[in-house]
Design a protein around this motif. Structure first.
Motif, PDB file in Angstrom:
ATOM      1  N   MET A  99      12.401  15.048 -10.176  1.00  0.00           N
ATOM      2  CA  MET A  99      13.154  13.809 -10.381  1.00  0.00           C
ATOM      3  C   MET A  99      12.319  12.591  -9.989  1.00  0.00           C
ATOM      4  O   MET A  99      12.359  11.555 -10.664  1.00  0.00           O
ATOM      5  CB  MET A  99      14.461  13.871  -9.574  1.00  0.00           C
ATOM      6  CG  MET A  99      15.339  12.644  -9.684  1.00  0.00           C
ATOM      7  SD  MET A  99      15.956  12.313 -11.343  1.00  0.00           S
ATOM      8  CE  MET A  99      15.804  10.526 -11.367  1.00  0.00           C
ATOM      9  N   ASP A 100      11.550  12.700  -8.918  1.00  0.00           N
ATOM     10  CA  ASP A 100      10.692  11.571  -8.508  1.00  0.00           C
ATOM     11  C   ASP A 100       9.797  11.157  -9.677  1.00  0.00           C
ATOM     12  O   ASP A 100       9.615   9.972  -9.954  1.00  0.00           O
ATOM     13  CB  ASP A 100       9.780  11.965  -7.330  1.00  0.00           C
ATOM     14  CG  ASP A 100      10.561  12.115  -6.028  1.00  0.00           C
ATOM     15  OD1 ASP A 100      11.690  11.599  -5.953  1.00  0.00           O
ATOM     16  OD2 ASP A 100      10.028  12.761  -5.098  1.00  0.00           O
ATOM     17  N   ALA A 132      10.269  11.986 -12.906  1.00  0.00           N
ATOM     18  CA  ALA A 132      11.065  11.672 -14.100  1.00  0.00           C
ATOM     19  C   ALA A 132      11.620  10.257 -14.059  1.00  0.00           C
ATOM     20  O   ALA A 132      12.113   9.750 -15.063  1.00  0.00           O
ATOM     21  CB  ALA A 132      12.207  12.668 -14.234  1.00  0.00           C
ATOM     22  N   ALA A 133      11.550   9.604 -12.886  1.00  0.00           N
ATOM     23  CA  ALA A 133      12.115   8.260 -12.754  1.00  0.00           C
ATOM     24  C   ALA A 133      11.326   7.208 -13.528  1.00  0.00           C
ATOM     25  O   ALA A 133      11.772   6.070 -13.657  1.00  0.00           O
ATOM     26  CB  ALA A 133      12.189   7.872 -11.281  1.00  0.00           C
ATOM     27  N   CYS A 134      10.162   7.581 -14.057  1.00  0.00           N
ATOM     28  CA  CYS A 134       9.330   6.633 -14.829  1.00  0.00           C
ATOM     29  C   CYS A 134      10.152   5.945 -15.913  1.00  0.00           C
ATOM     30  O   CYS A 134      10.902   6.592 -16.636  1.00  0.00           O
ATOM     31  CB  CYS A 134       8.164   7.397 -15.474  1.00  0.00           C
ATOM     32  SG  CYS A 134       7.246   6.420 -16.692  1.00  0.00           S
ATOM     33  N   HIS A 182       7.009  15.915 -14.162  1.00  0.00           N
ATOM     34  CA  HIS A 182       8.468  16.095 -14.299  1.00  0.00           C
ATOM     35  C   HIS A 182       8.771  17.460 -14.920  1.00  0.00           C
ATOM     36  O   HIS A 182       9.550  18.236 -14.387  1.00  0.00           O
ATOM     37  CB  HIS A 182       9.033  14.940 -15.139  1.00  0.00           C
ATOM     38  CG  HIS A 182      10.340  15.209 -15.816  1.00  0.00           C
ATOM     39  ND1 HIS A 182      10.671  14.658 -17.019  1.00  0.00           N
ATOM     40  CD2 HIS A 182      11.401  15.987 -15.467  1.00  0.00           C
ATOM     41  CE1 HIS A 182      11.877  15.077 -17.385  1.00  0.00           C
ATOM     42  NE2 HIS A 182      12.338  15.888 -16.480  1.00  0.00           N
TER      43      HIS A 182
END
Lengths: 637, 248
Positions: B154-155, B157-159, B184
């Protein structure tokens, strides 16, 4: 016109199965001969375009943003509901169905909502397989939370960015199809007209937002997944570019517009700070789980909140709704905030705000637990307002958030124009008069992944590809229509900017057709809107050229549509002489000030038909029948 | 408050551009930088001048549409903040503020502060996905994912795909953007079957788009509004290397 909802016969649990079996199929080898246009690349449009591409259709997908990944579904925070019952807490498809019909204040179609609840479980599976990083328990299973007052934990989430992660899942599936050649993307392209040939939707006219070029695209079916119309109010939680032009121009080509007055106002947004304000930022509803809402007892009390002693505060939700307190549904919390501000208790420089106070929660749980639950929201609040919510109460105020109304569609998601399908927030179908939290994502993906890929096949199977091309007279006529609108907007060359008109229009709607409405105010609003619209066409100052990147012209076209849509919205609000869900008419309330529905006379979908410029639209009614969930009055005391 | 803006003005991709000076008065501390540009544009339109073109949409830091250099820093002075959420209280009264578009060969300027970032979409199209057609997914809980992996996935995927990492990089490298997607998907069990191939395909596309190479400078991490870590680039390199040996 007779509205045929095409709800399949049989028990509600079997309707969708039966419909799927009865639908005609397109031979796999023939699918590539059909062209489908999808307008919008959000959860509904993106999921649909990707799924059509996988099935083998030829797809063109359009979005106004520079990339399909930026559609406004991306901003949804809270989560997505699904009747998985992973928590073993008594959830079921039937319960999700029941909650959604009741939450919609009995103004949605039972059959549609039941299908939505059934499909909800497939959505989660699909998204997990795509790599959506949902929150997990330590054992690796999916985590759930309860949301929006539901008594079961059925909400799946990816931190506070669930919409973003689901959209990226759909976007990635879409880009895979783009790479394989089955889908062609048209970013920075806005649909400006629908083309109807021989009574069927056969294409669209678009404006290239970089070159300004007007172009026609032919197809065998057109799908609109273009979102809601909340920006008609100017200030809303929608993205600045979100607009109603696609659905509005389809309405003017013959698609009926249903329940435009059902608009949802979200209670926890950051208040307006000045005239320059361009949008309102939502703070997740979950804040109400631990925050206490209050205003000063004394009118016009300007002391800093921490200097107001406990006995001079009014915790008005806890006082009025002892059972649910700060957790009453969105519409009720919003109206109560407006009421206390109207009475002069509002806080902040504009007087339009109430406190959301975490000091009790911090005392009870400690800073670190509160930070764990709400840390990212507190940071966001501080980034925007400069106030630290650990020390000073937040200030919040309601804002327009979602529109339940939209183009009328039948059970197959087809509008009143054959070949025109409408999905996601752009249609009216599943949320009745009020949408529950974490249900918008569910509906968008359900329509896009699992409903429309079947129903559009049923339509196409009966429509042979006929080699129609964009030289057809109807395309020429539509292009001319678009050019005429553009030229008129540019030629006005008046004194006032597009935004100044939009802001004024939004204020009229907010004041007279916002959280509370009454017949007198609505009539007044109609007059004001018409007056302002006339001035708009005479006095708007757009600037620049048609064949160029011209953001002012983009807005001008959208605002021209908002004027007409605003009128329909108010007309619908005036015609619905009852209060239900997001539509609160002051004349129709219980002695305690709660919404008073009139099931005997208004248990219908109001679908409006366009009759030409400056003509009254015609109202068609689709009666709603409730066999499973019996209408009752919502009570949160 | 007052600010003196210097903004890059360029009529179209082929026209030469230049900095123009716009003194602004009566600004409020609570305004965002984009709201300040709204105000400027209203004034320019009324004066019959060409308004400043800039990209924006959600205005809550999640869509990734907005972004430009402010005084040479992508998204301006506040960490983890896109320009739409950057308020004027972080500027000094009377300050001179320079606004320029992202500058990278792979991001051609379209007009003023707006650039073309479609290269990023093509990188995703090259392999930034898990191939799972609609309808062919097993029950969600049949694929357990450890909480640590899910959180780290998730860290990355936050892009938001804003392109600040490319603009900040002296090499105009898209390594952080590409690495974020590879991390991700590669951290999840669902992403394993295509993991190495994905890295090969995406990196090949990055090269075709003429982004620069990564030389581990770290400017990208410093400006990333979603605080994506350099670790993502390490994951990309690792999968790329593994793929170079195993994929044929």
């Amino acid at each position: 016109m007779k509205l045929d909802s095409k709800i399949p016969s049989g028990p509600i649990q079997e309707k969708w199965d039966r419909a799927r079996f009865e639908m005609k199929l397109v031979n796999p080898a023939n699918k590539r001969k059909y062209n489908i246009i999808v307008v919008g690349s959000g959860l509904a449009g993106g999921a649909a375009a990707a799924s059509f591409g996988e099935l083998g259709y030829n797809v063109k997908c359009f979005c106004y943003q520079d990339s399909p990944r930026r559609a406004h579904s991306i901003a949804a925070q809270g989560g997505i509901n699904a009747a998985k019952n992973y928590q073993n807490d008594g959830d079921s498809i039937y319960r999700l169905f029941y909650d959604t019909v009741k939450g919609g204040d009995f103004r949605a179609r039972e059959a549609n909502v039941y299908r939505l609840a059934q499909i909800s479980v497939n959505i989660i599976d699909q998204c997990v397989a795509q790599g959506v990083p949902f929150a997990r328990e330590y054992g690796g299973t999916l985590s759930n939370r309860s949301f929006g007052g539901a008594q079961v934990s059925r909400t799946f989430y990816a931190r506070g960015q669930t919409g973003q992660q689901l959209l990226l899942g759909a976007y990635q599936a879409l880009m895979r199809q783009v790479d394989s050649g089955s889908v062609t993307m048209f970013p920075r392209t806005e649909m400006v007209d629908l083309v109807v040939v021989d009574g069927r939707a056969r294409g669209i006219v678009t404006r290239n937002l970089i070159s300004g070029k007007i172009e026609s695209h032919v197809a065998d079916a057109v799908v609109l997944g273009t979102g809601g119309y909340g920006n008609v109010f100017y200030l809303s939680t929608n993205a600045k570019g979100s607009n109603a032009t696609a659905i509005w121009r389809a309405y003017k080509r013959g698609a009926l517009f249903a329940n435009p007055c059902f608009t949802q106002i979200h209670p926890t947004c950051i208040p307006v700070s000045g005239d320059y304000q361009s949008k309102l930022t939502l703070m997740s509803e979950s804040l109400r789980n631990d925050g206490r809402i209050w205003v000063p007892l004394a009118k016009g009390d300007t002391r800093p909140p921490m200097q107001i002693p406990e006995n001079e505060r009014d915790y008005y939700l806890e006082r009025r709704y002892p059972a649910f307190g700060n957790l009453v549904p969105r519409d009720i919390a919003s109206r109560a905030a407006k009421q206390v501000c109207d009475e002069g208790h509002g806080v902040g420089s504009t007087g339009l705000g109430v406190y959301l106070d975490f000091s009790d929660a911090i005392q009870r749980l400690g800073n670190s637990v509160v930070a764990d639950r709400y840390g990212n929201l507190f940071k966001m609040y501080e980034r925007i307002t400069g106030d630290n919510p650990y020390e000073v109460p937040m200030r919040i105020f309601p804002a327009i958030h979602y529109t339940m109304g939209g183009l009328w569609v039948d059970y197959q998601l087809q509008s009143t124009i054959p070949g025109l399908f409408v999905i996601g927030e752009a249609n009216f179908s599943d949320h009745g008069a009020n949408r529950l939290g974490a249900s918008a994502l569910m509906q968008g993906l359900s329509d896009g992944y699992f409903v429309l890929p079947y129903t559009i096949g049923n339509y196409l199977a009966a429509a042979r590809p006929d080699g129609l091309d964009a030289n057809h007279a109807q395309f020429r006529e539509a292009e001319e229509n678009v050019n005429r609108i553009t030229q008129r907007l540019l030629a006005a060359n008046g004194q006032r900017t597009v935004d100044s008109f939009h802001r004024e229009l939004g204020k009229i709607l907010w004041d007279y057709c916002g959280m509370a409405r009454n017949a007198e105010g609505l009539r007044l609003a109609l007059g004001k809107i018409r007056e302002l619209r006339e001035e708009y066409w005479k006095n708007v100052l757009v600037g620049g050229e048609a064949e160029d990147l011209n953001q002012s012209l983009e807005r001008a076209g959208r605002v021209a549509d908002y004027f007409e849509l605003a009128e329909l919205l108010v007309t619908d609000a005036l015609a619905r002489n009852e209060s239900c869900g997001g539509h609160f008419r002051e004349e129709f309330q219980t002695p305690e000030g709660e919404a008073l529905r009139d099931d005997a006379n208004y248990s219908y979908v109001a679908a409006w038909e366009y009759k030409g410029p400056n003509q009254e639209p015609e109202l068609h009614k689709e009666p709603l029948e409730f066999e499973h969930v019996h209408p009752s009055q919502r009570s949160y005391k | 408050m007052k600010l003196i803006l210097h903004i890059w003005r360029q009529k179209n991709p082929s026209a030469p551009g230049k900095m123009m000076r716009y003194p602004m008065d009566n600004l409020s501390h609570e305004m965002s930088v984009l709201e300040m540009l709204d105000v400027l544009n209203e004034q320019l339109i009324v004066k019959g001048e060409r308004p400043v073109t800039f990209e924006h949409d959600c205005r809550e830091g999640i869509c990734g549409s907005c972004g430009f250099m402010i005084n040479g820093v992508a998204h301006g002075p506040m960490p983890a903040t896109t320009v739409c959420q950057l308020t004027l209280r972080h500027f000094k009264d009377g300050e001179e503020v320079y606004l320029e578009p992202w500058r990278a060969h792979a991001f051609p300027i379209l007009k003023d502060l707006m650039v073309n970032r479609s290269a990023l979409d093509r990188i995703i199209a090259a392999g930034g996905y898990i191939s799972v057609p609609t309808g062919s997914a097993p029950d969600g809980n049949t694929i357990p994912v450890g909480k640590g992996d899910a959180d780290r996935s998730m860290d990355a995927a936050a892009c938001i795909g804003c392109g600040a990492c490319v603009a900040a990089c002296p090499n105009a490298s898209a390594a952080l953007f590409t690495g974020a997607k590879i991390a991700h998907l590669g951290l999840l069990p669902q992403g394993q079957p295509e993991r190495n191939k994905r890295a090969l395909k995406m990196v090949a596309q990055v090269t075709r788009e003429l982004f620069g190479s990564c030389s581990n400078i770290g400017e990208c991490e410093a400006v990333c509004p979603k605080e994506i870590r350099l670790e993502a680039i390490a994951r990309m390199n690792r999968d790329f290397l593994a793929g170079s040996w195993t994929e044929r």
